[in-house]
Design an enzyme around this catalytic site. Structure first.
Site, short mmCIF file in Angstrom:
data_model
loop_
_atom_site.label_atom_id
_atom_site.label_comp_id
_atom_site.label_asym_id
_atom_site.label_seq_id
_atom_site.Cartn_x
_atom_site.Cartn_y
_atom_site.Cartn_z
N ASP A 147 -9.94 3.12 -3.59
CA ASP A 147 -10.63 1.90 -3.17
C ASP A 147 -12.01 1.78 -3.80
OD1 ASP A 147 -8.43 1.50 -1.62
OD2 ASP A 147 -9.45 1.71 0.30
N GLY A 173 -3.26 4.52 -8.20
CA GLY A 173 -3.18 5.17 -9.50
C GLY A 173 -2.73 6.61 -9.46
N ASP A 187 0.82 -1.21 0.00
CA ASP A 187 0.00 0.00 0.00
C ASP A 187 0.86 1.27 0.00
OD1 ASP A 187 -2.51 1.26 -0.02
OD2 ASP A 187 -3.29 -0.05 1.56
#
Length: 410
Positions: free
Chosen positions: A215, A195, A160
């Site tokens: 998300d 992104g 992440d």
């Protein structure tokens, strides 16, 4: 004495050169193995969408058991991924500590159990100093963590981007990629920086898949101020990214919400169909122990999954855009083509489609006039004739008609 010292210097220098050559070759071999992973989009399950931080050893074992028992493993699902909150700290030597209450037997034991089911284990970490839930991230510990994951038997890492502290994304992900390539175990690398830094332009060779949006939320069409997006928003983002997808490097449209209750049956069919057309990873996010037959039928539709897993590895293009009505096309191996008619409207689409009107589309060399094709409905599991006749159907609101075209045998 000087001759001895000089001789020793030559030996040490030669050894250093040999070591550089050896490690250089070793790295090249590691790169080749790394690049060969994920020849088709990864398939599996991830804990986050349904369970958030409520993860445990028992939960993961039960999910692995369910994946085998309900036929998902046979349908192609293989990864069982623990998202955030499995880690609670680091010891005095910097090693990551697994929550001893929720995972009393440790991660190696859990990996062994998952492997005994013929499945693979994935874990989560973060390029920042902390994960999105405030647990220890991997910044500064990348190589140590990668070696630890390898020792446990981990097969997949979701990485992440929270608490990134202004790092350069490409450099941060390359550091962990290098660590994984040198850890001694093939581990699929899932880049999850939402992104924000256009990873499709730089992540091939660094990771195997990369998120393209914030998300996902369990809704057909929605945008939240804090970053969540719905199915249509993700589809639209994916539409222009087809040049960047292929074997070993995939645009990640986010985890699946099928079965979590926020959408209708037709919307979930659309969700799963379009992820398959887009060559996106199929990572389910529901409770595999407690599904309706309707949900299981969506997730284990082998004809639709075959489109996703096609060895050619092409991502679908938006063949025609007519506002609320769209036609998507995905070339398949052996000259076949998958076509998905997407009805974005709130009303039914009364389709009467003349196949022979369509000529070559430049992006994927799709030419529906090249052959006469047999047409097969992948959700009804029945043949609909050939492309010599119009395709007539009523597509429900927010629904799809997904077909596979196969050159008709003479």
């Amino acid at each position: 004495m000087k001759k001895l010292i000089f001789s020793l210097f030559l030996c040490v220098s030669a050894s250093a050169v040999n070591a550089q050559v050896y490690f250089g070759e070793k790295k090249e071999i590691a790169d080749s193995v790394f690049l060969s992973l994920a020849p088709t989009p990864p398939m599996g399950w991830n804990s986050w969408n349904k369970f958030g931080c409520d993860v445990s050893e028992q939960l993961i074992r039960e999910m692995a058991d369910a994946m085998v028992a309900n036929g998902m493993k046979d349908a192609g699902y293989e990864y069982v991924v623990i998202d955030d909150c499995w880690q609670v700290g680091r010891d005095d030597e910097g090693y990551i500590i697994v929550d001893p209450v929720r995972f009393p037997n440790g991660m190696k034991n859990l990996a062994d159990y998952v492997h005994s089911k013929g499945l693979k284990l994935g874990v989560y970490s973060c390029a920042g100093s902390e994960t999105c839930q405030g647990r220890p991230g991997s910044r500064g510990y990348q190589f140590q963590d990668a070696r630890t994951y390898a020792q446990w038997g981990v097969d997949y890492l979701k990485y992440d981007w929270c608490s990134n502290e202004g790092q350069n994304a490409e450099a941060a992900y390359k550091t962990m990629s290098d660590a994984l390539k040198q850890c001694g175990r093939p581990i699929v690398f899932s880049i999850c920086e939402w992104g924000e830094n256009e990873p499709w332009k730089w992540a091939q060779g660094i990771g195997h898949l990369w998120r393209v949006t914030p998300d996902i939320r369990d809704c057909y069409e929605c945008v939240f101020d804090w970053g969540g997006v719905g199915v249509l928003e993700i589809i639209d983002k994916m539409a222009d990214l087809y040049p960047y997808a292929g074997p070993g490097h995939w645009n990640d449209a986010e985890m699946l919400e099928v079965g979590n209750g926020g959408m209708s049956h037709d919307e979930y069919v659309t969700h799963f169909s379009m992820w398959s057309m887009l060559a996106a990873p199929l990572m389910t996010g529901n409770d595999l122990r407690d599904m309706t037959q309707e949900t299981l039928d969506i997730l284990t539709n082998k004809e639709v999954i075959a489109v996703n897993q096609d060895k050619l590895g092409k991502q679908a293009i938006r063949f025609m855009d007519m506002g609320d009505h769209e036609i998507w096309a995905k070339p398949l191996a052996d000259g076949e083509i998958a076509i998905c008619f997407l009805n974005r409207a709130d009303t039914p689409w009364k389709l009467n489609y003349e196949w022979t009107r369509q000529t070559m589309y430049f992006a994927h060399d799709i030419n529906l006039r090249k052959h006469i094709y047999d047409v097969r409905d992948l959700w009804q599991h029945k043949n609909l004739g050939t492309t010599e006749s119009n395709l007539v159907s009523e597509i429900p609101p927010h629904g799809v008609l997904m077909v596979r075209l196969s050159p008709k045998k003479k």
